[in-house]
Design a protein around this motif. Structure first.
Motif, short mmCIF file in Angstrom:
data_model
loop_
_atom_site.label_atom_id
_atom_site.label_comp_id
_atom_site.label_asym_id
_atom_site.label_seq_id
_atom_site.Cartn_x
_atom_site.Cartn_y
_atom_site.Cartn_z
N LEU A 185 32.35 -32.85 -7.17
CA LEU A 185 31.33 -31.72 -6.76
C LEU A 185 30.19 -32.80 -5.61
N LEU A 186 30.39 -34.33 -6.69
CA LEU A 186 28.96 -35.50 -5.92
C LEU A 186 29.75 -36.34 -4.53
N TRP A 187 31.58 -35.77 -4.23
CA TRP A 187 31.95 -36.99 -3.39
C TRP A 187 31.84 -35.48 -1.84
N ARG A 188 31.94 -34.19 -2.39
CA ARG A 188 31.74 -33.19 -1.17
C ARG A 188 30.32 -33.57 -0.77
N ALA A 189 29.40 -33.56 -1.74
CA ALA A 189 28.36 -33.95 -1.62
C ALA A 189 27.80 -34.59 -0.38
N LEU A 190 28.04 -36.05 -0.80
CA LEU A 190 27.71 -36.84 -0.04
C LEU A 190 28.42 -36.57 1.60
N ARG A 191 29.77 -36.40 1.57
CA ARG A 191 29.95 -35.48 2.33
C ARG A 191 29.59 -34.77 3.50
N ASP A 192 28.68 -34.17 3.16
CA ASP A 192 28.28 -33.76 3.68
C ASP A 192 26.89 -33.95 4.27
N VAL A 193 26.52 -34.29 3.53
CA VAL A 193 24.57 -35.06 4.29
C VAL A 193 24.86 -35.92 5.05
N ARG A 194 26.35 -36.71 5.13
CA ARG A 194 27.03 -37.69 6.04
C ARG A 194 27.25 -36.93 7.27
N ALA A 195 27.85 -35.78 7.28
CA ALA A 195 27.65 -35.12 8.16
C ALA A 195 27.02 -34.15 9.08
N TRP A 196 25.80 -33.77 8.18
CA TRP A 196 25.06 -33.28 8.86
C TRP A 196 24.67 -34.37 9.13
N ALA A 197 24.07 -35.08 8.83
CA ALA A 197 22.87 -36.35 9.42
C ALA A 197 23.00 -37.17 10.38
N ALA A 198 24.67 -36.82 10.57
CA ALA A 198 25.68 -37.64 12.03
C ALA A 198 25.57 -36.71 13.52
N ALA A 199 25.22 -36.08 13.14
CA ALA A 199 25.22 -34.75 13.92
C ALA A 199 24.07 -34.58 15.09
N PRO A 200 23.66 -34.37 15.77
CA PRO A 200 22.20 -33.91 16.60
C PRO A 200 21.50 -33.23 15.98
N GLU A 201 20.45 -33.02 15.59
CA GLU A 201 19.23 -31.67 15.49
C GLU A 201 20.21 -29.81 16.00
N PRO A 202 20.96 -29.79 16.85
CA PRO A 202 21.10 -28.47 17.65
C PRO A 202 22.78 -28.21 16.88
N LEU A 203 22.86 -29.38 16.89
CA LEU A 203 24.74 -29.04 16.49
C LEU A 203 24.54 -28.84 14.71
N ARG A 204 23.94 -29.10 14.34
CA ARG A 204 23.41 -29.13 13.01
C ARG A 204 24.67 -27.42 12.47
N PRO A 205 23.71 -26.59 12.64
CA PRO A 205 24.06 -24.86 12.56
C PRO A 205 25.52 -25.16 12.17
N PHE A 206 26.35 -25.83 13.05
CA PHE A 206 27.56 -25.25 13.68
C PHE A 206 29.01 -26.77 12.87
N VAL A 207 28.29 -27.57 12.25
CA VAL A 207 28.90 -28.62 11.04
C VAL A 207 29.95 -28.20 9.54
N PHE A 208 30.00 -27.13 8.91
CA PHE A 208 29.71 -26.42 8.85
C PHE A 208 30.67 -25.62 8.45
N PRO A 209 31.92 -24.88 7.27
CA PRO A 209 32.44 -23.92 7.65
C PRO A 209 31.58 -22.97 7.41
N PRO A 210 31.81 -21.27 7.42
CA PRO A 210 31.18 -20.44 6.28
C PRO A 210 31.11 -20.44 4.68
N SER A 211 32.66 -20.83 4.24
CA SER A 211 33.05 -21.28 3.47
C SER A 211 32.57 -22.81 2.72
N ALA A 212 31.80 -22.97 2.74
CA ALA A 212 31.68 -24.53 2.37
C ALA A 212 30.69 -24.14 0.94
N GLY A 213 29.42 -23.22 1.74
CA GLY A 213 28.23 -22.75 0.38
C GLY A 213 29.17 -22.23 -0.47
N PRO A 214 30.21 -21.24 -0.68
CA PRO A 214 30.78 -20.60 -1.70
C PRO A 214 31.18 -21.39 -2.76
#
Length: 117
Positions: A12-41
Motif C-alpha cells: 500500500l505504501l509503495w503504491r502510494a509513494l509511486r502514485d504521488v511521484r507520478a502525480w508530482a512529475a506530471a505537469p498540472e494540466p496532465l495530472r487528471p490523465f496520470v491514473f487509470p480509472p481502476s486505481a482508486g478502487p
C-alpha cells in the motif's frame, strides 16, 4: 519498505509513494490523465486489506483521492500527507519508508513551485 512494514502495508505504501511521484512529475494540466480509472478502487481495497494503523488512514485517503482525480488535488494536503506518513514511519522504526516519504514531500513541494495552480 515491505521489509519494514510487512507485505500488505508495504505494498500500500509503495503504491502510494509511486502514485504521488507520478502525480508530482506530471505537469498540472496532465495530472487528471496520470491514473487509470481502476486505481482508486484498487488503492481502497489495499487500504482495507493492509491492516494499516489508523494514523495512516487519513493520509492514505488523500493519496487515494489523488488517483481518483474527482477534483484537482490540493498540493498542500498531499505534502502534509507525505509528511504524516514519514512521521508515522519514523515513529515505528521504518527508516527507509520515512526517508522515502520525506523525499516524496520534497518532490511535491518542488512540483508546486514549478507548476502552481
Amino acid at each position: 519498505m515491505v521489509a519494514e512494514t510487512g507485505a500488505g502495508l508495504g505494498l500500500l505504501l509503495w503504491r502510494a509513494l509511486r502514485d504521488v511521484r507520478a502525480w508530482a512529475a506530471a505537469p498540472e494540466p496532465l495530472r487528471p490523465f496520470v491514473f487509470p480509472p481502476s486505481a482508486g478502487p484498487d488503492r481502497r481495497r489495499l487500504l482495507i486489506l493492509s491492516g494499516a494503523d489508523e494514523r495512516l488512514w487519513a493520509p492514505v485517503c488523500i493519496f487515494i483521492c489523488l488517483v481518483e482525480q474527482r477534483e484537482p488535488a490540493d498540493p498542500a494536503r498531499v505534502l502534509h500527507a507525505c509528511r504524516r506518513v514519514s512521521q508515522w514511519a519514523a515513529d515505528h522504526g521504518a527508516r527507509v519508508t520515512a526517508a522515502a516519504f520525506d523525499a516524496c514531500a520534497s518532490l511535491v513541494a518542488a512540483a508546486v513551485r514549478e507548476h502552481p495552480y
